[in-house]
Design an enzyme around this catalytic site. Structure first.
Site, PDB file in Angstrom:
ATOM      1  N   LYS A  48     -10.462  -0.696  10.551  1.00 39.24           N
ATOM      2  CA  LYS A  48     -10.585  -1.877   9.678  1.00 39.24           C
ATOM      3  C   LYS A  48     -10.888  -3.128  10.500  1.00 39.24           C
ATOM      4  CE  LYS A  48      -7.254  -0.122   6.284  1.00 39.24           C
ATOM      5  NZ  LYS A  48      -8.072   0.387   5.198  1.00 39.24           N
TER       6      LYS A  48
ATOM      7  N   ASP B 151       2.977  -4.544   8.198  1.00 45.78           N
ATOM      8  CA  ASP B 151       1.773  -3.735   8.033  1.00 45.78           C
ATOM      9  C   ASP B 151       0.579  -4.685   8.144  1.00 45.78           C
ATOM     10  OD1 ASP B 151      -0.480  -2.516   7.037  1.00 45.78           O
ATOM     11  OD2 ASP B 151       0.461  -1.721   5.219  1.00 45.78           O
TER      12      ASP B 151
ATOM     13  N   HIS C  42       0.864  -1.180   0.000  1.00 46.01           N
ATOM     14  CA  HIS C  42       0.000   0.000   0.000  1.00 46.01           C
ATOM     15  C   HIS C  42       0.905   1.236   0.000  1.00 46.01           C
ATOM     16  CE1 HIS C  42      -2.713   2.986   1.875  1.00 46.01           C
ATOM     17  NE2 HIS C  42      -3.705   2.239   1.437  1.00 46.01           N
TER      18      HIS C  42
ATOM     19  N   CYS D 267      -4.888   2.600  -3.585  1.00 46.58           N
ATOM     20  CA  CYS D 267      -3.654   3.139  -2.996  1.00 46.58           C
ATOM     21  C   CYS D 267      -2.514   2.126  -3.123  1.00 46.58           C
ATOM     22  CB  CYS D 267      -3.840   3.535  -1.539  1.00 46.58           C
ATOM     23  SG  CYS D 267      -5.125   4.749  -1.289  1.00 46.58           S
TER      24      CYS D 267
ATOM     25  N   GLN E 168      -4.606  -5.143   6.986  1.00 47.90           N
ATOM     26  CA  GLN E 168      -5.627  -6.028   6.407  1.00 47.90           C
ATOM     27  C   GLN E 168      -5.627  -7.417   7.038  1.00 47.90           C
ATOM     28  OE1 GLN E 168      -7.914  -4.921   4.587  1.00 47.90           O
ATOM     29  NE2 GLN E 168      -7.091  -3.041   3.723  1.00 47.90           N
TER      30      GLN E 168
HETATM   31  N1  C6P Z   1      -6.332   0.511   2.794  1.00 47.94           N
HETATM   32  C1  C6P Z   1      -8.197   0.178   1.274  1.00 47.94           C
HETATM   33  O1  C6P Z   1      -9.292   0.500   0.786  1.00 47.94           O
HETATM   34  P1  C6P Z   1      -5.032   3.802   7.145  1.00 47.94           P
HETATM   35  O2  C6P Z   1      -5.571   4.651   6.050  1.00 47.94           O
HETATM   36  O3  C6P Z   1      -3.840   4.430   7.813  1.00 47.94           O
HETATM   37  O4  C6P Z   1      -6.056   3.328   8.116  1.00 47.94           O
HETATM   38  O5  C6P Z   1      -4.504   2.448   6.442  1.00 47.94           O
HETATM   39  C2  C6P Z   1      -3.590   2.513   5.399  1.00 47.94           C
HETATM   40  C3  C6P Z   1      -3.330   1.153   4.852  1.00 47.94           C
HETATM   41  C4  C6P Z   1      -2.077   0.594   5.030  1.00 47.94           C
HETATM   42  N2  C6P Z   1      -1.796  -0.638   4.616  1.00 47.94           N
HETATM   43  C5  C6P Z   1      -2.721  -1.402   3.990  1.00 47.94           C
HETATM   44  C6  C6P Z   1      -2.372  -2.793   3.568  1.00 47.94           C
HETATM   45  C7  C6P Z   1      -4.009  -0.885   3.753  1.00 47.94           C
HETATM   46  O6  C6P Z   1      -4.900  -1.644   3.138  1.00 47.94           O
HETATM   47  C8  C6P Z   1      -4.305   0.430   4.175  1.00 47.94           C
HETATM   48  C9  C6P Z   1      -5.636   1.041   3.894  1.00 47.94           C
HETATM   49  C10 C6P Z   1      -7.668   0.968   2.448  1.00 47.94           C
HETATM   50  O7  C6P Z   1      -7.559  -0.771   0.855  1.00 47.94           O
HETATM   51  C11 C6P Z   1      -7.747   2.446   2.201  1.00 47.94           C
HETATM   52  S1  C6P Z   1      -6.691   2.976   0.907  1.00 47.94           S
END
Ligand code: C6P
Length: 414
Positions: A234, A208, A131, A372, A211
């Site tokens: 999430k 990370d 991401h 993203c 997910q």
């Molecule tokens: N992915 C998706 O629709 P934040 O925005 O900080 O809570 O998470 C960022 C992030 C970082 N790593 C991974 C693997 C992610 O999937 C995400 C967020 C969302 O897939 C929003 S772009």
């Protein structure tokens, strides 16, 4: 990808669905089918109630007051930290730092650990399927320090090329930063193997877990990761709250991220001494309410059971994959053997944004775009995908509805 069901999950999904107010909504007179869980999960009433209780009867600042309310707020805030500690099996609760989310957690590590320990000519390893949150902070650091970003390639199925990773590790490698589960492909990466290989070179690993953590059992001690980051929103929790776990040796060696109240022991104009963990990394009034909400989300996930969630979501993945395979002109993007319940695809007949719009008219919420993760899109030669990402409150009937709606897309764009 695997089409066998790991183990049968016994989960009363209809009962679970009643706990989620948003899942009771209708869209254009049709029941809402929410399949955008990788973007953010829905919240059970227990989380909404925890926020309500906090603001209606516990609201106060933490770690400051001597009065009843402040002591209550401090207690419930710190209890939330302990819940996170148990949930991810952190050795100590002081190794659990509340952040705004995954993005902030990664930036925190890049700006503190990275700035202190990574220099000119050093190398950071990430993968093609990261991401942007796990790319850009490292690029910024590399630019500042003259370090080099190395990228592990992936196969046509969306699996990491482990042998190539092995070739990238060397004595210049100073950090590996790796997604546990890809948001764009659904691939579950072999993070334990990645960590063990890095540790053979004495290289720390950041995972990370944005997910993974709400969908499968995560044990940071078993993984032996050096850092683990995730987002509350999430995993049934509120937005604006996340977690950074770190090994104590790293957290203690790192300089603070932000300066201000609560992160200090004493301040004079000549010198400031910093607070102990975790407060050294929690400058200013923290996000008290949402940390408490995250604690309630963890309670809820644990009541349902992470193993049952994992098994049921896998069942949905297998079922959904079969449904999508019957759609004309559908190309699945991400067919790894180990997959989380993310169905990313393109259709010959329509652009992902058009798919998203038609599905919306059918009451079905998916995400369309690059998620993203633009380098992944480039790797697969597509500008975007349509993505249905599942949670344990989704049903096979909803996946049937997705299949019917995609047939409709094909008819409209025939
Ligand atoms: N992915 C998706 O629709 P934040 O925005 O900080 O809570 O998470 C960022 C992030 C970082 N790593 C991974 C693997 C992610 O999937 C995400 C967020 C969302 O897939 C929003 S772009």
């Amino acid at each position: 990808m695997t089409t066998t069901v790991k183990k049968r999950a016994i989960l009363d999904v209809e009962l679970i669905r009643k706990d989620f107010p948003v899942l009771q909504l209708q869209r254009y007179g049709k029941p809402l089918v929410y399949l955008d869980n990788a973007a953010t999960s829905q919240k059970p009433q227990a989380v909404i109630d925890a926020l309500d209780t906090y603001y209606s009867s516990q609201n106060s600042n933490v770690h400051r007051g001597v009065h009843y309310l402040s002591e209550t707020a401090t207690r419930v805030y710190e209890e939330a930290r302990i819940k996170v500690k148990h949930f991810i099996n952190s050795p100590l609760s002081c190794q659990v730092i509340f952040t705004r989310g995954t993005t902030e957690g990664i930036n925190l590590v890049a700006q503190t650990y990275g700035r202190k320990f990574i220099g000119q000519g050093d190398e950071i390893i990430i993968s093609t399927m990261e991401h942007h949150s796990n790319i850009v902070p490292w690029q910024m650091l590399c630019e500042e320090k003259g370090a080099v970003l190395r990228v592990i390639p992936i196969t046509d199925d969306g699996e990491l090329m482990i042998e190539e990773y092995g070739k990238l590790l060397n004595k210049r490698t100073k950090l590996v930063a790796m997604g546990h589960v890809s948001n764009a492909l659904g691939t579950i990466n072999p993070v334990k193997q990645i960590i063990d290989m890095a540790h053979a070179f004495h290289v720390p690993v950041l995972v990370d877990g944005a997910q993974s953590v709400g969908h499968m059992h995560v044990d940071v001690q078993k993984l032996d990761c050096d850092f683990f980051v995730c987002s509350g929103h999430k995993m049934l929790g509120p937005t604006g709250i996340g977690v950074l776990y770190g090994k104590a040796e790293h957290l203690n060696a790192m300089p603070p991220f932000l300066g201000g109240g609560d992160m200090i022991l004493s301040v004079t104009f000549e010198k400031t001494t910093y607070n102990s963990l975790p407060y050294k990394f929690e400058a200013g009034t923290p996000n008290i309410a949402d940390a408490i909400g995250l604690g309630a989300a963890i309670d809820y996930l644990q009541q349902v059971g992470m193993d049952r969630i994992d098994a049921y979501e896998h069942e949905l993945l297998v079922y959904g994959t079969d449904v999508l395979q019957n759609i004309d002109g559908l190309r699945m993007i991400g067919t790894a053997r180990e997959k989380a319940a993310v169905l990313s695809f393109t259709l010959d007949s329509a652009h992902p944004h058009d798919i998203g719009q038609i599905l919306d008219q059918e009451g079905i919420a998916i995400r369309a775009g690059h998620h993203c993760a633009q380098p992944v899109m480039q790797r697969f030669g597509v500008p975007a995908t349509a993505r249905a990402s599942l949670a344990f409150y989704n049903t096979k009937e909803e996946l049937d509805a997705l299949g019917r709606a995609l047939e409709k897309v094909n008819e409209v764009f025939a």
